[in-house]
Design an enzyme around this catalytic site. Structure first.
Site, PDB file in Angstrom:
ATOM      1  CB  SER A 142     -13.412  30.720  27.114  1.00  0.00           C
ATOM      2  OG  SER A 142     -12.496  29.652  27.023  1.00  0.00           O
ATOM      3  CE1 TYR A 155     -10.507  33.426  23.135  1.00  0.00           C
ATOM      4  CE2 TYR A 155     -10.168  31.790  24.857  1.00  0.00           C
ATOM      5  CZ  TYR A 155     -10.935  32.305  23.825  1.00  0.00           C
ATOM      6  OH  TYR A 155     -12.130  31.697  23.481  1.00  0.00           O
TER       7      TYR A 155
HETATM    8  P1  NAD Z   1     -15.387  32.267  14.778  1.00  0.00           P
HETATM    9  O1  NAD Z   1     -14.045  32.678  14.328  1.00  0.00           O
HETATM   10  O2  NAD Z   1     -16.098  31.147  14.095  1.00  0.00           O
HETATM   11  O3  NAD Z   1     -16.377  33.527  14.781  1.00  0.00           O
HETATM   12  C1  NAD Z   1     -15.992  34.763  15.314  1.00  0.00           C
HETATM   13  C2  NAD Z   1     -16.793  35.858  14.629  1.00  0.00           C
HETATM   14  O4  NAD Z   1     -16.436  37.094  15.256  1.00  0.00           O
HETATM   15  C3  NAD Z   1     -16.476  35.991  13.134  1.00  0.00           C
HETATM   16  O5  NAD Z   1     -17.685  36.064  12.400  1.00  0.00           O
HETATM   17  C4  NAD Z   1     -15.699  37.311  13.036  1.00  0.00           C
HETATM   18  O6  NAD Z   1     -15.908  38.014  11.826  1.00  0.00           O
HETATM   19  C5  NAD Z   1     -16.288  38.062  14.229  1.00  0.00           C
HETATM   20  N1  NAD Z   1     -15.411  39.142  14.702  1.00  0.00           N
HETATM   21  C6  NAD Z   1     -14.072  39.091  14.938  1.00  0.00           C
HETATM   22  N2  NAD Z   1     -13.626  40.305  15.323  1.00  0.00           N
HETATM   23  C7  NAD Z   1     -14.705  41.131  15.333  1.00  0.00           C
HETATM   24  C8  NAD Z   1     -14.895  42.500  15.645  1.00  0.00           C
HETATM   25  N3  NAD Z   1     -13.866  43.288  15.995  1.00  0.00           N
HETATM   26  N4  NAD Z   1     -16.130  43.017  15.554  1.00  0.00           N
HETATM   27  C9  NAD Z   1     -17.177  42.237  15.172  1.00  0.00           C
HETATM   28  N5  NAD Z   1     -17.068  40.948  14.855  1.00  0.00           N
HETATM   29  C10 NAD Z   1     -15.833  40.395  14.940  1.00  0.00           C
HETATM   30  O7  NAD Z   1     -15.213  31.951  16.338  1.00  0.00           O
HETATM   31  P2  NAD Z   1     -16.096  31.149  17.408  1.00  0.00           P
HETATM   32  O8  NAD Z   1     -15.340  29.966  17.806  1.00  0.00           O
HETATM   33  O9  NAD Z   1     -17.505  31.032  16.974  1.00  0.00           O
HETATM   34  O10 NAD Z   1     -15.981  32.179  18.631  1.00  0.00           O
HETATM   35  C11 NAD Z   1     -17.054  32.984  19.094  1.00  0.00           C
HETATM   36  C12 NAD Z   1     -16.804  33.326  20.546  1.00  0.00           C
HETATM   37  O11 NAD Z   1     -16.771  32.124  21.320  1.00  0.00           O
HETATM   38  C13 NAD Z   1     -15.482  34.050  20.812  1.00  0.00           C
HETATM   39  O12 NAD Z   1     -15.672  35.048  21.796  1.00  0.00           O
HETATM   40  C14 NAD Z   1     -14.600  32.943  21.353  1.00  0.00           C
HETATM   41  O13 NAD Z   1     -13.589  33.436  22.191  1.00  0.00           O
HETATM   42  C15 NAD Z   1     -15.620  32.134  22.124  1.00  0.00           C
HETATM   43  N6  NAD Z   1     -15.219  30.767  22.416  1.00  0.00           N
HETATM   44  C16 NAD Z   1     -14.922  29.903  21.399  1.00  0.00           C
HETATM   45  C17 NAD Z   1     -14.546  28.618  21.707  1.00  0.00           C
HETATM   46  C18 NAD Z   1     -14.199  27.613  20.642  1.00  0.00           C
HETATM   47  O14 NAD Z   1     -13.645  26.567  20.994  1.00  0.00           O
HETATM   48  N7  NAD Z   1     -14.497  27.859  19.381  1.00  0.00           N
HETATM   49  C19 NAD Z   1     -14.474  28.203  23.042  1.00  0.00           C
HETATM   50  C20 NAD Z   1     -14.778  29.116  24.038  1.00  0.00           C
HETATM   51  C21 NAD Z   1     -15.162  30.389  23.709  1.00  0.00           C
END
Ligand code: NAD
Length: 260
Positions: A142, A155
């Site tokens: 991130s 985080y």
């Molecule tokens: P999201 O909530 O849409 O998807 C996250 C997925 O992870 C879900 O399908 C959930 O069921 C799964 N998950 C959660 N805990 C789990 C576990 N213990 N085992 C297996 N699966 C699990 O979130 P997103 O925004 O798509 O985030 C995905 C990644 O991107 C994360 O690592 C997040 O930190 C990172 N990220 C997101 C953003 C943002 O702005 N959305 C920015 C930077 C980084």
């Protein structure tokens, strides 16, 4: 097709960024694995890719569980053969100031991001070493791998930690043709972000609109969210980059929020 017949496991691929990566990889010829806690949605995501005539399977995987990770990876090897790509993407967010943060919430977040990255890396890297084919391991970092924000201590800590793990994997993996990279997105409008908008509004005492404009996107060059497709394209770039020239590196994809 840039990933023809490569086998790619994407954790957390039932939703958001992971789902877009799985779809992009499948379009580029990969056999993709939706690995997620949420089995109903994981199955739907795999079925949607298969319905387009592409190859996909799903496995139930809580990335914090050693046995679920090892069993899930074994099932993938059984059905699809070797593993070429791991995208360690599963993640959650937790909003709290440090003085209010419980040890339980701290540990839960670190376990999903860091234990999850370690366990999935270990399981996949064993297969990559054994097959001799090498592979690509991509961590979902991130902007918070490089920069801090209030309310996000676990985080920011976990996302910084992934950079360290990536560098070790790059050094240890090189002689086995295993590459490692981190993608560092800015804010992407997924369920993870939508959930924290009202939470931040409450904690900061401002409106939800101001959370978006004055907190999330205030330092971007254009006031725009990063999209899941932007992040998937960077994942495709790393996964299909065939030699070690870029190993150990991270790329920020954030509409200029953070510039290195
Ligand atoms: P999201 O909530 O849409 O998807 C996250 C997925 O992870 C879900 O399908 C959930 O069921 C799964 N998950 C959660 N805990 C789990 C576990 N213990 N085992 C297996 N699966 C699990 O979130 P997103 O925004 O798509 O985030 C995905 C990644 O991107 C994360 O690592 C997040 O930190 C990172 N990220 C997101 C953003 C943002 O702005 N959305 C920015 C930077 C980084």
């Amino acid at each position: 097709m840039r990933l023809k017949d490569k086998v790619a496991i994407v954790t957390g691929a039932a939703s958001g960024i992971g789902n877009a990566i799985a779809e992009t990889f499948a379009r580029e010829g990969a056999k993709v694995v939706i690995a997620d806690l949420n089995t109903d949605v994981a199955k739907k995501a795999a079925d949607a890719i298969s319905a387009q005539g592409r190859k996909a399977m799903w496995v139930k995987m809580d990335v914090t569980s050693e046995s679920e990770v090892d069993d899930g990876v074994a099932e993938v090897i059984k059905q699809f053969g070797d593993i070429d790509i791991l995208v360690s993407n599963a993640g959650i967010q937790h909003i709290d100031t440090i003085d209010k943060l419980s040890l339980q919430d701290w540990k839960k977040l670190l376990a999903i991001h860091l234990d999850g990255a370690f366990l999935t890396t270990r399981s996949c890297i064993r297969s990559m070493y054994q097959s001799g084919r090498g592979g690509s391991i991509i961590y979902m970092g991130s902007v918070h791998s490089k920069e801090a924000s209030p309310l996000k201590a676990p985080y920011v800590t976990a996302k910084h930690g992934l950079i360290g793990l990536c560098k070790v994997v790059a050094k240890e993996g090189a002689s086995h043709k295993v590459r490692a990279n981190v993608i560092c997105p800015g804010y992407v409008e997924t369920p993870l972000v939508k959930k924290q908008i009202p939470e931040q509004a409450k904690d900061l005492g401002i409106s939800e609109e101001d959370v978006i404009k004055k907190v999330m996107l205030k330092d971007t060059v254009d006031g725009e969210f990063t999209t899941t497709e932007d992040v998937a394209n960077v994942a495709l770039f790393f996964a299909s980059f065939e030699d070690n020239a870029l190993t150990g590196q991270s790329i920020v994809v954030s509409h200029g929020w953070f510039m290195q």
